[in-house]
Design a protein around this motif. Structure first.
Motif, PDB file in Angstrom:
ATOM      1  N   GLU A  38       4.410  -5.049  10.009  1.00 10.38           N
ATOM      2  CA  GLU A  38       5.120  -3.966   9.340  1.00 10.38           C
ATOM      3  C   GLU A  38       4.139  -2.960   8.758  1.00 10.38           C
ATOM      4  O   GLU A  38       3.020  -3.314   8.410  1.00 10.38           O
ATOM      5  CB  GLU A  38       5.996  -4.499   8.192  1.00 10.38           C
ATOM      6  CG  GLU A  38       7.116  -5.389   8.612  1.00 10.38           C
ATOM      7  CD  GLU A  38       6.711  -6.842   8.731  1.00 10.38           C
ATOM      8  OE1 GLU A  38       5.654  -7.203   8.197  1.00 10.38           O
ATOM      9  OE2 GLU A  38       7.432  -7.598   9.382  1.00 10.38           O
ATOM     10  N   SER A  39       4.586  -1.718   8.669  1.00 13.29           N
ATOM     11  CA  SER A  39       3.846  -0.645   8.004  1.00 13.29           C
ATOM     12  C   SER A  39       4.845   0.200   7.236  1.00 13.29           C
ATOM     13  O   SER A  39       5.971   0.407   7.676  1.00 13.29           O
ATOM     14  CB  SER A  39       3.113   0.243   9.013  1.00 13.29           C
ATOM     15  OG  SER A  39       2.050  -0.439   9.608  1.00 13.29           O
ATOM     16  N   PHE A  40       4.430   0.711   6.100  1.00 10.41           N
ATOM     17  CA  PHE A  40       5.254   1.565   5.254  1.00 10.41           C
ATOM     18  C   PHE A  40       4.974   3.022   5.591  1.00 10.41           C
ATOM     19  O   PHE A  40       3.812   3.411   5.742  1.00 10.41           O
ATOM     20  CB  PHE A  40       4.936   1.282   3.779  1.00 10.41           C
ATOM     21  CG  PHE A  40       5.704   2.131   2.824  1.00 10.41           C
ATOM     22  CD1 PHE A  40       7.057   1.917   2.632  1.00 10.41           C
ATOM     23  CD2 PHE A  40       5.082   3.135   2.114  1.00 10.41           C
ATOM     24  CE1 PHE A  40       7.774   2.693   1.741  1.00 10.41           C
ATOM     25  CE2 PHE A  40       5.781   3.914   1.220  1.00 10.41           C
ATOM     26  CZ  PHE A  40       7.135   3.695   1.034  1.00 10.41           C
ATOM     27  N   ASN A  41       6.021   3.827   5.726  1.00  9.43           N
ATOM     28  CA  ASN A  41       5.886   5.267   6.007  1.00  9.43           C
ATOM     29  C   ASN A  41       6.387   6.073   4.824  1.00  9.43           C
ATOM     30  O   ASN A  41       7.456   5.798   4.287  1.00  9.43           O
ATOM     31  CB  ASN A  41       6.724   5.666   7.221  1.00  9.43           C
ATOM     32  CG  ASN A  41       6.226   5.066   8.491  1.00  9.43           C
ATOM     33  OD1 ASN A  41       5.034   5.003   8.721  1.00  9.43           O
ATOM     34  ND2 ASN A  41       7.139   4.614   9.329  1.00  9.43           N
ATOM     35  N   ILE A  42       5.612   7.067   4.440  1.00  5.96           N
ATOM     36  CA  ILE A  42       6.064   8.036   3.444  1.00  5.96           C
ATOM     37  C   ILE A  42       5.456   9.394   3.796  1.00  5.96           C
ATOM     38  O   ILE A  42       4.232   9.529   3.890  1.00  5.96           O
ATOM     39  CB  ILE A  42       5.718   7.613   2.004  1.00  5.96           C
ATOM     40  CG1 ILE A  42       6.328   8.586   1.022  1.00  5.96           C
ATOM     41  CG2 ILE A  42       4.249   7.445   1.780  1.00  5.96           C
ATOM     42  CD1 ILE A  42       6.408   8.085  -0.393  1.00  5.96           C
ATOM     43  N   LEU A  43       6.319  10.357   4.089  1.00  6.27           N
ATOM     44  CA  LEU A  43       5.926  11.712   4.474  1.00  6.27           C
ATOM     45  C   LEU A  43       4.908  11.706   5.625  1.00  6.27           C
ATOM     46  O   LEU A  43       3.871  12.342   5.559  1.00  6.27           O
ATOM     47  CB  LEU A  43       5.382  12.480   3.269  1.00  6.27           C
ATOM     48  CG  LEU A  43       6.358  12.642   2.104  1.00  6.27           C
ATOM     49  CD1 LEU A  43       5.672  13.335   0.947  1.00  6.27           C
ATOM     50  CD2 LEU A  43       7.602  13.391   2.540  1.00  6.27           C
ATOM     51  N   PHE A  44       5.215  10.977   6.669  1.00  7.14           N
ATOM     52  CA  PHE A  44       4.433  10.867   7.902  1.00  7.14           C
ATOM     53  C   PHE A  44       3.077  10.181   7.700  1.00  7.14           C
ATOM     54  O   PHE A  44       2.257  10.169   8.596  1.00  7.14           O
ATOM     55  CB  PHE A  44       4.241  12.226   8.572  1.00  7.14           C
ATOM     56  CG  PHE A  44       5.519  12.786   9.124  1.00  7.14           C
ATOM     57  CD1 PHE A  44       5.880  12.556  10.433  1.00  7.14           C
ATOM     58  CD2 PHE A  44       6.378  13.523   8.331  1.00  7.14           C
ATOM     59  CE1 PHE A  44       7.063  13.047  10.945  1.00  7.14           C
ATOM     60  CE2 PHE A  44       7.564  14.029   8.833  1.00  7.14           C
ATOM     61  CZ  PHE A  44       7.910  13.795  10.151  1.00  7.14           C
ATOM     62  N   LEU A  45       2.847   9.582   6.552  1.00 10.82           N
ATOM     63  CA  LEU A  45       1.638   8.813   6.285  1.00 10.82           C
ATOM     64  C   LEU A  45       1.992   7.337   6.429  1.00 10.82           C
ATOM     65  O   LEU A  45       2.909   6.851   5.769  1.00 10.82           O
ATOM     66  CB  LEU A  45       1.114   9.101   4.880  1.00 10.82           C
ATOM     67  CG  LEU A  45      -0.085   8.277   4.429  1.00 10.82           C
ATOM     68  CD1 LEU A  45      -1.322   8.651   5.246  1.00 10.82           C
ATOM     69  CD2 LEU A  45      -0.342   8.486   2.959  1.00 10.82           C
ATOM     70  N   GLN A  46       1.291   6.627   7.288  1.00 10.43           N
ATOM     71  CA  GLN A  46       1.582   5.225   7.547  1.00 10.43           C
ATOM     72  C   GLN A  46       0.568   4.335   6.835  1.00 10.43           C
ATOM     73  O   GLN A  46      -0.636   4.548   6.927  1.00 10.43           O
ATOM     74  CB  GLN A  46       1.537   4.965   9.056  1.00 10.43           C
ATOM     75  CG  GLN A  46       2.071   3.634   9.458  1.00 10.43           C
ATOM     76  CD  GLN A  46       2.151   3.512  10.965  1.00 10.43           C
ATOM     77  OE1 GLN A  46       1.278   3.966  11.683  1.00 10.43           O
ATOM     78  NE2 GLN A  46       3.212   2.904  11.439  1.00 10.43           N
ATOM     79  N   ILE A  47       1.063   3.321   6.108  1.00 10.70           N
ATOM     80  CA  ILE A  47       0.204   2.406   5.355  1.00 10.70           C
ATOM     81  C   ILE A  47       0.531   0.983   5.784  1.00 10.70           C
ATOM     82  O   ILE A  47       1.652   0.549   5.571  1.00 10.70           O
ATOM     83  CB  ILE A  47       0.426   2.547   3.837  1.00 10.70           C
ATOM     84  CG1 ILE A  47       0.208   3.987   3.405  1.00 10.70           C
ATOM     85  CG2 ILE A  47      -0.446   1.593   3.058  1.00 10.70           C
ATOM     86  CD1 ILE A  47       0.707   4.307   2.038  1.00 10.70           C
ATOM     87  N   PRO A  48      -0.351   0.217   6.349  1.00 11.06           N
ATOM     88  CA  PRO A  48      -1.676   0.553   6.838  1.00 11.06           C
ATOM     89  C   PRO A  48      -1.567   1.444   8.072  1.00 11.06           C
ATOM     90  O   PRO A  48      -0.558   1.416   8.769  1.00 11.06           O
ATOM     91  CB  PRO A  48      -2.311  -0.796   7.172  1.00 11.06           C
ATOM     92  CG  PRO A  48      -1.175  -1.714   7.418  1.00 11.06           C
ATOM     93  CD  PRO A  48      -0.044  -1.210   6.569  1.00 11.06           C
ATOM     94  N   PRO A  49      -2.611   2.209   8.356  1.00  7.74           N
ATOM     95  CA  PRO A  49      -2.511   3.241   9.394  1.00  7.74           C
ATOM     96  C   PRO A  49      -2.588   2.746  10.835  1.00  7.74           C
ATOM     97  O   PRO A  49      -2.619   3.554  11.742  1.00  7.74           O
ATOM     98  CB  PRO A  49      -3.693   4.156   9.081  1.00  7.74           C
ATOM     99  CG  PRO A  49      -4.682   3.287   8.413  1.00  7.74           C
ATOM    100  CD  PRO A  49      -3.875   2.281   7.635  1.00  7.74           C
ATOM    101  N   SER A  50      -2.605   1.462  11.083  1.00  8.72           N
ATOM    102  CA  SER A  50      -2.700   0.972  12.458  1.00  8.72           C
ATOM    103  C   SER A  50      -1.310   0.783  13.072  1.00  8.72           C
ATOM    104  O   SER A  50      -0.307   0.677  12.376  1.00  8.72           O
ATOM    105  CB  SER A  50      -3.466  -0.354  12.491  1.00  8.72           C
ATOM    106  OG  SER A  50      -2.807  -1.315  11.706  1.00  8.72           O
ATOM    107  N   ASP A  51      -1.257   0.729  14.395  1.00  7.55           N
ATOM    108  CA  ASP A  51      -0.024   0.569  15.141  1.00  7.55           C
ATOM    109  C   ASP A  51       0.525  -0.842  14.947  1.00  7.55           C
ATOM    110  O   ASP A  51      -0.196  -1.827  15.123  1.00  7.55           O
ATOM    111  CB  ASP A  51      -0.298   0.843  16.621  1.00  7.55           C
ATOM    112  CG  ASP A  51       0.934   0.740  17.477  1.00  7.55           C
ATOM    113  OD1 ASP A  51       2.024   1.122  17.005  1.00  7.55           O
ATOM    114  OD2 ASP A  51       0.815   0.266  18.619  1.00  7.55           O
TER     115      ASP A  51
END
Length: 98
Positions: A35-48
Motif C-alpha cells: 500500500e501507498s498513501f496519496n495526497i495531492l499526487f504525492l505518493q508515500i512511499p514513492p515506489s510502485d
C-alpha cells in the motif's frame, strides 16, 4: 504550539502506517500486498505498489491474480485516488514445490 506539534506527529504516524507491505504463505498458496498513501499526487512511499508486492512473492510462485487500485489520470476514480487515497496491490497465487 503543542497542539500543532501533536497534530503533525499523529498525521505523520497515520501516513507512515499506510505505506506498508507484507505477505502470507502456507504450503500451497501465497498472498502479498503493498500500500501507498496519496495526497495531492504525492505518493508515500514513492515506489510502485505492484513492484513491491511482486518482490515479496516466494520462489517458484505461480501468480494467479493481481488486483490493484486505479493509479492513473485517465479515469475519475484514478484522479480522485491520486488527490487523496490509498494505492493497494494484492497478488494471490500458488507455490510450485517441484
Amino acid at each position: 504550539m503543542k497542539k500543532y506539534l501533536l497534530t503533525a506527529v499523529c498525521a505523520a504516524g497515520v501516513i507512515g502506517l499506510t505505506g506498508c507491505s507484507g505477505h502470507r504463505t502456507n504450503e500451497e498458496t501465497f498472498t502479498t500486498h503493498a500500500e501507498s498513501f496519496n495526497i495531492l499526487f504525492l505518493q508515500i512511499p514513492p515506489s510502485d505498489t505492484q513492484t513491491r508486492a511482486l518482490a515479496l512473492a516466494p520462489e517458484g510462485a505461480k501468480i494467479e491474480t493481481i488486483t490493484t487500485t486505479p493509479n492513473d489520470v485517465t479515469s475519475v476514480s484514478g484522479v480522485l485516488n491520486r488527490i487523496i487515497g490509498v494505492d493497494r496491490t494484492t497478488i494471490n497465487g500458488s507455490i510450485d514445490k517441484e
